[in-house]
Design an enzyme around this catalytic site. Structure first.
Site, PDB file in Angstrom:
ATOM      1  N   THR A 100       0.846  -1.188   0.000  1.00 30.44           N
ATOM      2  CA  THR A 100       0.000   0.000   0.000  1.00 30.44           C
ATOM      3  C   THR A 100       0.881   1.238   0.000  1.00 30.44           C
ATOM      4  O   THR A 100       1.999   1.205   0.511  1.00 30.44           O
ATOM      5  CB  THR A 100      -0.855  -0.041   1.284  1.00 30.44           C
ATOM      6  N   GLY A 110      -4.912  -5.093   7.228  1.00 29.49           N
ATOM      7  CA  GLY A 110      -5.961  -4.107   7.447  1.00 29.49           C
ATOM      8  C   GLY A 110      -6.993  -4.462   8.498  1.00 29.49           C
ATOM      9  O   GLY A 110      -7.461  -3.587   9.228  1.00 29.49           O
ATOM     10  N   GLY A 125      -0.444  -2.432   6.236  1.00 34.85           N
ATOM     11  CA  GLY A 125      -0.322  -3.679   6.983  1.00 34.85           C
ATOM     12  C   GLY A 125      -1.592  -4.493   6.880  1.00 34.85           C
ATOM     13  O   GLY A 125      -2.419  -4.267   5.991  1.00 34.85           O
ATOM     14  N   ARG A 179     -14.357  -7.484   0.175  1.00 34.76           N
ATOM     15  CA  ARG A 179     -13.550  -7.071   1.331  1.00 34.76           C
ATOM     16  C   ARG A 179     -13.004  -5.640   1.172  1.00 34.76           C
ATOM     17  O   ARG A 179     -12.507  -5.261   0.125  1.00 34.76           O
ATOM     18  CB  ARG A 179     -12.390  -8.056   1.488  1.00 34.76           C
ATOM     19  N   VAL A 180     -13.102  -4.857   2.231  1.00 37.26           N
ATOM     20  CA  VAL A 180     -12.508  -3.512   2.274  1.00 37.26           C
ATOM     21  C   VAL A 180     -11.546  -3.480   3.450  1.00 37.26           C
ATOM     22  O   VAL A 180     -11.866  -3.969   4.531  1.00 37.26           O
ATOM     23  CB  VAL A 180     -13.614  -2.435   2.447  1.00 37.26           C
ATOM     24  N   GLY A 181     -10.365  -2.921   3.218  1.00 39.20           N
ATOM     25  CA  GLY A 181      -9.349  -2.873   4.272  1.00 39.20           C
ATOM     26  C   GLY A 181      -9.383  -1.588   5.068  1.00 39.20           C
ATOM     27  O   GLY A 181     -10.376  -0.848   5.062  1.00 39.20           O
ATOM     28  N   ASP A 182      -8.291  -1.327   5.742  1.00 34.68           N
ATOM     29  CA  ASP A 182      -8.207  -0.170   6.635  1.00 34.68           C
ATOM     30  C   ASP A 182      -7.954   1.147   5.908  1.00 34.68           C
ATOM     31  O   ASP A 182      -8.318   2.213   6.411  1.00 34.68           O
ATOM     32  CB  ASP A 182      -7.085  -0.376   7.651  1.00 34.68           C
TER      33      ASP A 182
HETATM   34  N1  ASP Z   1      -3.554  -2.214   4.637  1.00 33.81           N
HETATM   35  C1  ASP Z   1      -3.913  -2.725   3.350  1.00 33.81           C
HETATM   36  C2  ASP Z   1      -5.210  -3.470   3.470  1.00 33.81           C
HETATM   37  O1  ASP Z   1      -5.373  -4.237   4.390  1.00 33.81           O
HETATM   38  C3  ASP Z   1      -2.872  -3.648   2.765  1.00 33.81           C
HETATM   39  C4  ASP Z   1      -1.490  -3.054   2.688  1.00 33.81           C
HETATM   40  O2  ASP Z   1      -1.091  -2.297   3.557  1.00 33.81           O
HETATM   41  O3  ASP Z   1      -0.779  -3.372   1.727  1.00 33.81           O
HETATM   42  O4  ASP Z   1      -6.041  -3.335   2.612  1.00 33.81           O
END
Ligand code: ASP
Length: 331
Positions: free
Chosen positions: A199, A253, A251, A227-230
């Site tokens: 990311t 998420g 990280g 799915r949606v991350g942080d």
């Molecule tokens: N934080 C991102 C997510 O979980 C992934 C990443 O940091 O590469 O969507």
């Protein structure tokens, strides 16, 4: 030798030293960027690879800094930096993003203005060339904070942003990574990726003392069911508040959402008066680690001091400020 000392410098939590007063005119402008944290196998990272990563990180860092140096806003600076990393095929954002289980690139991004606490975010968009620009439009030109999927893309069309066919985001390396992940071989997938995450994000402070944070991602390889991350969740992967600091995270998420990492760091600074460095350290190595979360954050505080914390082997990152500091580091 130079590389070793830079790496050592960056392994410290606080990456910005107090600027010598004579060297800085006016309030401190500063910017930090990241290109993901994770299992960064030194064996997999050939000198050519490393050079390519460094070159794109430098371009992004310098583009963001140039905006600040010309008197531009921290919001414009973080967008300028993140756009370049989205356009690079090396990082997990925009072109080069990871694939979902269905073999599709679904992109998430967010931006936040520390002066007004306004924010904009998008999730699961498939055709927007630069999701960070769409997040900015959500903040500036819509009454909402978070738009998803087809609706977000309809808004992108209305805003005349560049839309691209899904194939634009394709890279062979990410496809192989998906195939490995589908087989359940996460270690091999990480090796191809040279780091499982990837990311991108930026935090900045401008001449007026305004803070901003921006984050953009393809999420996690092999993700399923919408799915949606942080990253696009305000407070989890992205947060900015002039009263405390601005944070962009990378990280696993799910854990960053549960620990509300970015807001937690800012809240600690605002409410208990600890430094941003101490807060970032405590949250990333304490709260997040205890839950089982991997990753890291970049942080800029009210005075423009840059801080990072990560609990992984490495994190692609860069920092530049008005004291003359200009650094790129990986491990
Ligand atoms: N934080 C991102 C997510 O979980 C992934 C990443 O940091 O590469 O969507």
């Amino acid at each position: 030798m130079l590389r070793t000392s830079l790496a050592l410098l960056w392994s410290c939590v606080v990456i910005a030293a107090p600027a010598p007063a004579a060297a800085v005119e006016g309030p401190m402008i500063s910017i930090a960027i990241h290109g993901g944290a994770g299992v960064l196998s030194r064996a997999a990272l050939t000198p050519e690879h490393e050079g390519a990563y460094r070159a794109d990180l430098e371009r992004a860092l310098d583009a963001g800094y140039a905006v600040l140096a010309a008197g531009g806003s921290s919001l414009d600076a973080v967008v300028a930096a993140v756009r370049i990393l989205e356009d690079s095929p090396l990082f997990n954002a925009g072109r080069g993003a990871v694939f979902s289980n269905a073999g599709i690139n679904e992109l998430d991004a967010a931006i936040m203005d520390g002066r007004t606490l306004r924010a904009g975010a998008v999730a699961a968009v498939r055709h927007v060339k630069n999701p960070i620009e769409l997040a900015r439009r959500v903040m500036d030109a819509s009454p909402h904070v978070l738009l998803t999927g087809a609706g977000a893309e309809e808004f992108a069309l209305e805003q005349s942003l560049t839309l691209v066919p899904g194939s634009y985001f394709y890279t062979e390396r990410r496809w192989q990574q998906l195939e490995q992940a589908r087989r359940g071989d996460r270690a091999a997938a990480a090796d191809i990726d040279i780091g499982y995450f990837g990311t991108v994000g930026a935090v900045a402070r401008d001449r007026d003392g305004n803070l901003a944070a921006a984050t953009s991602t393809g999420g996690l390889t092999n993700k399923r069911w919408g799915r949606v991350g942080d990253s696009p969740i305000i407070g989890a992967g992205t947060y900015a508040d002039n009263a405390s600091c601005a944070v962009s995270a990378t990280g696993s998420g799910e854990y960053f959402i549960r620990a509300v990492v970015a807001h937690e760091i800012c809240a600690r600074v605002r409410l208990s008066g600890v430094t941003a460095a101490a807060a970032a350290q405590a949250v990333v190595h304490g709260t997040l680690r205890k839950l089982g979360g991997d990753g890291g954050v970049i942080v800029v505080d009210r005075d423009g001091h840059l801080t990072l914390a990560f609990n992984t082997e490495g994190m692609f990152r860069g920092a530049r400020d008005a004291s003359g500091r200009r650094e790129i580091a990986i491990y």
